[in-house]
Design a protein around this motif. Structure first.
Motif, PDB file in Angstrom:
ATOM      1  N   ARG A  93       0.682  -1.317  -0.150  1.00 24.91           N
ATOM      2  CA  ARG A  93       0.056   0.285   0.014  1.00 24.91           C
ATOM      3  C   ARG A  93       1.094   1.350   0.478  1.00 24.91           C
ATOM      4  N   LEU A  94       1.954   1.621   0.718  1.00 19.20           N
ATOM      5  CA  LEU A  94       3.013   2.363   0.632  1.00 19.20           C
ATOM      6  C   LEU A  94       3.437   2.689   0.041  1.00 19.20           C
ATOM      7  N   GLU A  95       3.776   1.495  -0.791  1.00 18.07           N
ATOM      8  CA  GLU A  95       4.594   1.951  -2.169  1.00 18.07           C
ATOM      9  C   GLU A  95       3.464   2.358  -3.152  1.00 18.07           C
ATOM     10  N   GLY A  96       2.229   1.762  -3.313  1.00 17.99           N
ATOM     11  CA  GLY A  96       1.300   2.464  -4.379  1.00 17.99           C
ATOM     12  C   GLY A  96       1.717   3.869  -4.580  1.00 17.99           C
ATOM     13  N   ILE A  97       1.605   4.498  -2.685  1.00 15.02           N
ATOM     14  CA  ILE A  97       1.290   5.975  -2.367  1.00 15.02           C
ATOM     15  C   ILE A  97       2.347   6.351  -2.595  1.00 15.02           C
ATOM     16  N   TYR A  98       3.514   5.815  -2.605  1.00 16.60           N
ATOM     17  CA  TYR A  98       5.101   6.638  -3.772  1.00 16.60           C
ATOM     18  C   TYR A  98       4.936   6.776  -4.092  1.00 16.60           C
ATOM     19  N   LYS A  99       4.448   5.971  -5.161  1.00 14.69           N
ATOM     20  CA  LYS A  99       4.309   5.518  -7.395  1.00 14.69           C
ATOM     21  C   LYS A  99       3.392   6.965  -7.165  1.00 14.69           C
ATOM     22  N   ASN A 100       2.150   6.861  -6.510  1.00 11.85           N
ATOM     23  CA  ASN A 100       1.162   7.797  -7.097  1.00 11.85           C
ATOM     24  C   ASN A 100       2.135   9.269  -6.459  1.00 11.85           C
ATOM     25  N   ILE A 101       2.441   9.317  -5.402  1.00 11.53           N
ATOM     26  CA  ILE A 101       2.859  10.712  -5.397  1.00 11.53           C
ATOM     27  C   ILE A 101       4.001  11.416  -7.123  1.00 11.53           C
ATOM     28  N   LEU A 102       4.760  10.387  -7.529  1.00 11.84           N
ATOM     29  CA  LEU A 102       5.380  10.297  -8.168  1.00 11.84           C
ATOM     30  C   LEU A 102       4.764  11.183  -9.354  1.00 11.84           C
ATOM     31  N   SER A 103       4.057  10.387 -10.404  1.00 11.32           N
ATOM     32  CA  SER A 103       3.406  10.381 -11.106  1.00 11.32           C
ATOM     33  C   SER A 103       2.060  10.693 -11.422  1.00 11.32           C
ATOM     34  N   SER A 104       1.886  11.329  -9.521  1.00 12.65           N
ATOM     35  CA  SER A 104       0.128  12.857  -9.874  1.00 12.65           C
ATOM     36  C   SER A 104       1.149  13.750  -9.901  1.00 12.65           C
ATOM     37  N   ASN A 105       2.746  13.769  -9.873  1.00 11.61           N
ATOM     38  CA  ASN A 105       3.327  15.208  -9.564  1.00 11.61           C
ATOM     39  C   ASN A 105       4.089  15.677 -11.173  1.00 11.61           C
ATOM     40  N   GLY A 106       3.374  14.815 -11.863  1.00 12.02           N
ATOM     41  CA  GLY A 106       4.543  14.437 -13.213  1.00 12.02           C
ATOM     42  C   GLY A 106       6.008  13.745 -13.497  1.00 12.02           C
ATOM     43  N   VAL A 107       6.463  13.147 -12.156  1.00 11.64           N
ATOM     44  CA  VAL A 107       7.410  12.700 -12.400  1.00 11.64           C
ATOM     45  C   VAL A 107       7.728  11.215 -13.423  1.00 11.64           C
ATOM     46  N   GLU A 108       8.603  11.188 -14.308  1.00 12.50           N
ATOM     47  CA  GLU A 108       8.583  10.471 -15.110  1.00 12.50           C
ATOM     48  C   GLU A 108       9.526   9.050 -14.001  1.00 12.50           C
TER      49      GLU A 108
END
Length: 451
Positions: A93-108
């Protein structure tokens, strides 16, 4: 020259992800590569799973206390499988949050290992090559295993969360906070724990009086702690590993866990070929702005081996973005960083130890040790310790050390006062909160000694 990215971050831990997100929020085009799992050591194989294990290991004592307080409370056997399943689900769950943080901020984000080719180029294990105006190295560290026969059969803190079964017995080698925390955790979960440390006392570098207190409590709680002791030989046998200690004892343990320090993960990263200077342990040498010898390459977090704590890596990442992307040169403040060691009892500390203060000048030591109300009523023998180091000339509190349940919570707040330069008289003027353990910090009137 046109670059593919304004910033390429190598490493998806706390420092790397925070840097990538903040840089992207400033309009930078950012990419990040992580070869294992997003979240890094803290989230995947460090602080988070460890603290959940700390919680799990404390329940037997809480149930005992409950009975002493009149509750008809019972506790059955601990199910490692149940706990481990929930633990891994939480980490997912936490890993998913980290991935979402990157994608939602436009980080590839790239699920790949990255190596530095030169000052502005990285190559991924997928075969892709990218250029970047700035490169940030945030790859963290890994457990160190000593080079000795049989070491390949031992585990480290990385593997402890992945075991199929909780061992019946374990030898933990090391005396730092990781070794001591896991000795207490596994002891609390019902494992027969032995700990070897080659030094004179555990938790080297922390306040000596506090370390003595913790070692005594660990032994009282059932950890078979041996200081001045190391492994003389280790052999794989039926049922585990047969270990002969330098103290002459020989025993067989189901597992041996090395917690003998951590080293930066810079092997094969290409940094030296790019002109980046590395230290003796492989750490990236940086200045106060986290900049390496190559102006376009920066590094934050454990890979720099400054203060290896997650909040520090995050602070370094924030300062990096302020400096490079916001035009506000911001050196990293590494002074008076509070920290907690999640042994049982817990240890919170900020500022100078008594040993360090001896080089400062004349100081006063205020200290107390007592049975806290909750455990005293329950009939437990454990004691807590509170300690302040005070400069005689300025009256500033140079250090604060707490050994007690919830010491980490207490030291966060005490750390604010120490960071602000509070004096002993500031502490004395603060009215006590009663009845709580922390009131002792503001009621100690006379020094126990001066140095």
């Amino acid at each position: 020259m046109a670059f593919d990215y304004d910033l390429f971050v190598i490493g998806g831990g706390s420092g790397g992800v925070r840097s990538a997100r903040l840089a992207a929020s400033e309009g930078a085009k950012v990419a990040l590569a992580e070869e294992y799992r997003m979240g890094g050591t803290c989230v995947i194989r460090g602080c988070v799973p460890k603290k959940l294990m700390v919680y799990a290991s404390g329940y037997p004592t809480q149930i005992e206390d409950a009975r002493s307080y009149g509750w008809d409370a019972q506790i059955g056997d601990f199910s490692w499988q149940t706990f481990r399943g929930k633990l891994h689900a939480e980490l997912d769950r936490l890993e998913g949050i980290y991935k979402n943080i990157l994608s939602s901020n436009g980080v590839e984000a790239f699920d790949a290992r990255a190596e530095v080719v030169d000052a502005h180029t990285v190559k991924l294990s997928s075969g892709q090559t990218f250029t970047a105006k700035h490169i940030l190295v945030a790859v963290g560290g890994r457990p160190f295993k000593p080079d000795m026969p049989g070491a390949e059969h031992a585990i480290t803190s990385n593997e402890i969360f992945l075991l199929d079964e909780l061992p019946k017995s374990i030898l933990i080698v090391g005396g730092g906070f990781i070794a001591c925390e896991f000795a207490c955790i596994l002891n609390g979960l019902g494992v027969d724990v032995t700990q070897f440390y080659r030094g004179e006392q555990i938790l080297r570098g922390f306040d000596g009086e506090a370390c003595d207190h913790i070692a005594g409590e660990m032994r009282e709680n059932g950890v078979n702690l041996h200081v001045g002791t190391n492994i003389a030989s280790m052999t794989k046998v039926d049922g585990g590993l047969e270990v002969e200690g330098t103290n002459g004892d020989t025993a067989t343990y189901e597992h041996v866990m090395f917690a003998t320090g951590r080293v930066p993960v810079t092997d094969g990263l290409g940094l030296e070929n790019a002109g980046v200077e590395l230290g003796r342990k492989g750490q990236v040498i940086v200045d106060e702005y986290s900049q390496t010898a190559v102006p376009s390459i920066y590094a934050v977090g454990d890979v720099t081996d400054r203060i290896n704590l997650t909040p520090v890596a995050i602070r370094e990442g924030v300062a990096f973005v302020e400096t490079v992307f916001k035009g506000n040169p911001t050196p990293v403040d590494h002074e008076l960083v509070a920290s907690a060691v999640f042994t049982q009892p817990e240890f919170g500390t900020v500022g100078m130890t008594e040993e360090e203060a001896q080089n400062y000048g004349p100081v006063e030591i205020y200290a107390t040790s007592f049975k806290p109300m909750q455990s005293s009523f329950a009939g437990r023998a454990d004691k807590v310790m509170m300690k302040l180091i005070v400069a005689k000339d300025t009256r500033k509190v140079l250090g604060c050390h707490i050994v007690a349940d919830h010491a980490g919570e207490m030291i966060q707040l005490a750390g604010i006062a120490v960071k602000m330069g509070a004096t002993k008289e500031d502490f004395d003027r603060t009215c006590a909160v009663h009845p709580v353990m922390a009131e002792e910090l503001v009621t100690m009137k006379s020094p126990v000694r001066e140095t």
